[in-house]
Scaffold this motif. Structure first.
Motif, PDB file in Angstrom:
ATOM      1  N   ALA A   1     -32.977 -30.982  24.520  1.00 56.99           N
ATOM      2  CA  ALA A   1     -34.181 -31.566  23.927  1.00 56.99           C
ATOM      3  C   ALA A   1     -34.016 -33.068  23.717  1.00 56.99           C
ATOM      4  O   ALA A   1     -34.974 -33.827  23.840  1.00 56.99           O
ATOM      5  CB  ALA A   1     -34.503 -30.874  22.609  1.00 56.99           C
ATOM      6  N   CYS A   2     -32.797 -33.500  23.399  1.00 57.02           N
ATOM      7  CA  CYS A   2     -32.541 -34.934  23.253  1.00 57.02           C
ATOM      8  C   CYS A   2     -32.743 -35.650  24.584  1.00 57.02           C
ATOM      9  O   CYS A   2     -33.276 -36.767  24.632  1.00 57.02           O
ATOM     10  CB  CYS A   2     -31.121 -35.167  22.734  1.00 57.02           C
ATOM     11  SG  CYS A   2     -30.858 -34.729  20.995  1.00 57.02           S
ATOM     12  N   GLN A   3     -32.309 -35.037  25.668  1.00 60.07           N
ATOM     13  CA  GLN A   3     -32.509 -35.638  26.990  1.00 60.07           C
ATOM     14  C   GLN A   3     -33.990 -35.742  27.315  1.00 60.07           C
ATOM     15  O   GLN A   3     -34.453 -36.755  27.841  1.00 60.07           O
ATOM     16  CB  GLN A   3     -31.793 -34.806  28.060  1.00 60.07           C
ATOM     17  CG  GLN A   3     -30.281 -34.793  27.931  1.00 60.07           C
ATOM     18  CD  GLN A   3     -29.663 -36.171  28.146  1.00 60.07           C
ATOM     19  OE1 GLN A   3     -30.182 -36.994  28.877  1.00 60.07           O
ATOM     20  NE2 GLN A   3     -28.531 -36.410  27.488  1.00 60.07           N
TER      21      GLN A   3
ATOM     22  N   PHE B   1     -36.364 -18.029  21.426  1.00 57.81           N
ATOM     23  CA  PHE B   1     -35.842 -18.126  20.061  1.00 57.81           C
ATOM     24  C   PHE B   1     -35.173 -19.473  19.832  1.00 57.81           C
ATOM     25  O   PHE B   1     -35.382 -20.121  18.792  1.00 57.81           O
ATOM     26  CB  PHE B   1     -34.859 -16.982  19.822  1.00 57.81           C
ATOM     27  CG  PHE B   1     -34.051 -17.105  18.564  1.00 57.81           C
ATOM     28  CD1 PHE B   1     -34.658 -17.100  17.318  1.00 57.81           C
ATOM     29  CD2 PHE B   1     -32.662 -17.226  18.620  1.00 57.81           C
ATOM     30  CE1 PHE B   1     -33.908 -17.225  16.157  1.00 57.81           C
ATOM     31  CE2 PHE B   1     -31.909 -17.346  17.469  1.00 57.81           C
ATOM     32  CZ  PHE B   1     -32.531 -17.339  16.235  1.00 57.81           C
ATOM     33  N   TYR B   2     -34.390 -19.942  20.793  1.00 57.54           N
ATOM     34  CA  TYR B   2     -33.740 -21.247  20.661  1.00 57.54           C
ATOM     35  C   TYR B   2     -34.781 -22.369  20.619  1.00 57.54           C
ATOM     36  O   TYR B   2     -34.611 -23.347  19.876  1.00 57.54           O
ATOM     37  CB  TYR B   2     -32.773 -21.472  21.820  1.00 57.54           C
ATOM     38  CG  TYR B   2     -31.576 -20.547  21.813  1.00 57.54           C
ATOM     39  CD1 TYR B   2     -31.169 -19.902  20.647  1.00 57.54           C
ATOM     40  CD2 TYR B   2     -30.847 -20.321  22.988  1.00 57.54           C
ATOM     41  CE1 TYR B   2     -30.081 -19.054  20.648  1.00 57.54           C
ATOM     42  CE2 TYR B   2     -29.749 -19.472  22.984  1.00 57.54           C
ATOM     43  CZ  TYR B   2     -29.371 -18.837  21.810  1.00 57.54           C
ATOM     44  OH  TYR B   2     -28.282 -17.989  21.800  1.00 57.54           O
ATOM     45  N   GLU B   3     -35.861 -22.237  21.388  1.00 59.12           N
ATOM     46  CA  GLU B   3     -36.929 -23.245  21.348  1.00 59.12           C
ATOM     47  C   GLU B   3     -37.557 -23.310  19.959  1.00 59.12           C
ATOM     48  O   GLU B   3     -37.844 -24.405  19.453  1.00 59.12           O
ATOM     49  CB  GLU B   3     -37.990 -22.909  22.395  1.00 59.12           C
ATOM     50  CG  GLU B   3     -37.559 -23.122  23.835  1.00 59.12           C
ATOM     51  CD  GLU B   3     -38.649 -22.733  24.811  1.00 59.12           C
ATOM     52  OE1 GLU B   3     -39.795 -22.485  24.354  1.00 59.12           O
ATOM     53  OE2 GLU B   3     -38.373 -22.669  26.030  1.00 59.12           O
ATOM     54  N   ARG B   4     -37.762 -22.157  19.347  1.00 61.99           N
ATOM     55  CA  ARG B   4     -38.334 -22.143  17.998  1.00 61.99           C
ATOM     56  C   ARG B   4     -37.386 -22.787  16.994  1.00 61.99           C
ATOM     57  O   ARG B   4     -37.830 -23.459  16.049  1.00 61.99           O
ATOM     58  CB  ARG B   4     -38.651 -20.715  17.577  1.00 61.99           C
ATOM     59  CG  ARG B   4     -39.824 -20.087  18.328  1.00 61.99           C
ATOM     60  CD  ARG B   4     -40.165 -18.724  17.782  1.00 61.99           C
ATOM     61  NE  ARG B   4     -40.527 -18.784  16.360  1.00 61.99           N
ATOM     62  CZ  ARG B   4     -40.820 -17.699  15.633  1.00 61.99           C
ATOM     63  NH1 ARG B   4     -40.773 -16.501  16.183  1.00 61.99           N
ATOM     64  NH2 ARG B   4     -41.141 -17.829  14.363  1.00 61.99           N
TER      65      ARG B   4
ATOM     66  N   ALA C   1     -40.430 -34.349  22.906  1.00 61.89           N
ATOM     67  CA  ALA C   1     -41.035 -34.046  21.614  1.00 61.89           C
ATOM     68  C   ALA C   1     -40.202 -34.476  20.415  1.00 61.89           C
ATOM     69  O   ALA C   1     -40.757 -34.722  19.348  1.00 61.89           O
ATOM     70  CB  ALA C   1     -41.306 -32.544  21.523  1.00 61.89           C
ATOM     71  N   LEU C   2     -38.885 -34.527  20.514  1.00 60.03           N
ATOM     72  CA  LEU C   2     -38.062 -34.832  19.344  1.00 60.03           C
ATOM     73  C   LEU C   2     -38.237 -36.282  18.912  1.00 60.03           C
ATOM     74  O   LEU C   2     -38.218 -37.191  19.740  1.00 60.03           O
ATOM     75  CB  LEU C   2     -36.588 -34.567  19.644  1.00 60.03           C
ATOM     76  CG  LEU C   2     -36.153 -33.113  19.841  1.00 60.03           C
ATOM     77  CD1 LEU C   2     -34.638 -33.040  19.952  1.00 60.03           C
ATOM     78  CD2 LEU C   2     -36.647 -32.231  18.712  1.00 60.03           C
TER      79      LEU C   2
ATOM     80  N   SER D   1     -26.558 -26.664  22.294  1.00 62.31           N
ATOM     81  CA  SER D   1     -26.810 -27.045  23.692  1.00 62.31           C
ATOM     82  C   SER D   1     -28.305 -27.231  23.935  1.00 62.31           C
ATOM     83  O   SER D   1     -28.725 -28.145  24.657  1.00 62.31           O
ATOM     84  CB  SER D   1     -26.248 -25.984  24.642  1.00 62.31           C
ATOM     85  OG  SER D   1     -24.845 -25.869  24.490  1.00 62.31           O
ATOM     86  N   ALA D   2     -29.127 -26.365  23.319  1.00 67.48           N
ATOM     87  CA  ALA D   2     -30.578 -26.516  23.454  1.00 67.48           C
ATOM     88  C   ALA D   2     -31.050 -27.828  22.825  1.00 67.48           C
ATOM     89  O   ALA D   2     -31.966 -28.478  23.343  1.00 67.48           O
ATOM     90  CB  ALA D   2     -31.280 -25.326  22.806  1.00 67.48           C
ATOM     91  N   LEU D   3     -30.416 -28.213  21.738  1.00 68.41           N
ATOM     92  CA  LEU D   3     -30.756 -29.497  21.112  1.00 68.41           C
ATOM     93  C   LEU D   3     -30.343 -30.668  21.996  1.00 68.41           C
ATOM     94  O   LEU D   3     -31.044 -31.685  22.064  1.00 68.41           O
ATOM     95  CB  LEU D   3     -30.098 -29.598  19.739  1.00 68.41           C
ATOM     96  CG  LEU D   3     -30.726 -28.735  18.638  1.00 68.41           C
ATOM     97  CD1 LEU D   3     -29.814 -28.658  17.425  1.00 68.41           C
ATOM     98  CD2 LEU D   3     -32.087 -29.297  18.230  1.00 68.41           C
TER      99      LEU D   3
END
Length: 324
Positions: A245-247, A202-205, A254-255, A240-242
């Protein structure tokens, strides 16, 4: 709102309004408000509509001096009609719009000059034709067809298995995506592992929806504040998931780079009562968020409305209702 076709004369350098037509499709109920602001009496509106049409059913209904007459039956027919508008009606609760006027184009079922009321519907194409499209109307049309163009605030609302991404610019707030998933319960060792996997998915979505909110991704450079809010702890988990993803994006993930910059320098966490579009305007007045969005178009619009309401409450005699 989707722009299907457009045929408007090139704007003149002296500022004289130009004529032409546009074909549009309203995607969400809020688009009807934009259409209401675009149309005016004297415009020609064309769309599919339903009309009661009398047809000969071929049965004899009696005899007169000229012979046997045939009876008629009424049939509901869906047909395209062009109406020169005389009056418009907008229902702010149902977000529906009706336009009344005279039929101004030939049709086999309806005579020219007869009155008809058109009801605009979502996902149904319609055409607006004007003799004059002034610069203000052209700018409003452009903003209605691309509400993200003037957005300078992004909002990610997150709750238990539900989330939405909204973009705010001036008087328009647009829901770019909505996520609703059923998260399994945490009872038992196996169920707990399944719950954790579902929450992580869910957090990935949520991260993916935020990344797709603006196209092209370079528009993230224009976002002055990204608000992540919700009623519980999920906003911190998504934040935190973001970060993760930034790392990954730093290592070629992908970001897009403008979104990574926005997340690192213009992100703010806040509390919202629920995951709904009505909470977006409340967030702009939140004590934590308000100072960060003070110079944005959205905050200026909220401040103008608050000033108007204060003026109306202290000086009600300045309000006039009805014509004149």
């Amino acid at each position: 709102m989707k722009l299907v076709k457009k045929d408007i004369e090139q704007a003149r350098a002296d500022g004289v309004p130009v004529g032409g037509w546009v074909e549009l499709v309203a995607d969400v109920p809020e688009d009807m408000w934009q259409v209401y602001q675009l149309v005016a009496p004297g415009d020609v509106l064309r769309t599919l509509t339903v009309r009661n049409v009398k047809k000969d059913n071929g049965k004899s209904s009696g005899q007169d001096g000229a012979g046997r007459a045939k009876s008629t039956a009424t049939e509901r027919v869906t047909l395209p009609l062009s109406v020169k508008m005389e009056a418009t009606e907008f229902d702010p609760d149902a977000l529906e719009m009706r336009c009344r006027g005279k039929v101004c184009a030939e049709n086999e079922h309806v005579r020219v000059g007869s009155y008809h009321t058109l009801e605009l519907e979502l996902k149904r194409k319609f055409r607006i034709e004007k003799n004059e499209w002034d610069p203000l109307l052209l700018r409003r049309l452009e903003e209605a067809c691309d509400p993200t163009k003037n957005a300078d605030v992004a909002v990610l609302l997150v709750g238990e298995g539900t989330a939405l991404v909204a973009l705010v610019g001036g008087a328009v707030s647009t829901c770019r995506s909505r996520i609703e998933v059923a998260l399994p319960r945490k009872r038992g060792a196996g169920a707990l592992a399944g719950h954790e996997r579902a929450v992580a998915k869910f957090y990935e979505r949520c991260v993916e929806s935020l990344a797709r909110a603006l196209d092209p991704p370079e528009r993230w450079s224009d976002i002055r504040c990204l608000v992540i809010a919700g009623p519980g702890f999920h906003k911190e988990a998504v934040s935190s998931a973001l970060d993760a993803a930034c790392q990954d994006s730093t290592a070629g993930g992908a970001l897009p780079a403008p979104l990574v910059t926005c997340l690192r320098s213009r992100r703010i966490l806040a509390t919202a009562s629920s995951v709904a579009m009505r909470c977006v305007s409340d967030l702009l007045e939140d004590p934590v968020v308000a100072p960060r969005v003070a110079d944005t178009k959205a905050a200026q619009d909220v401040a103008a409305m608050a000033k108007f309401q204060r003026c109306l409450s202290h000086n009600p005699e300045r309000a006039f209702y009805g014509p004149g």
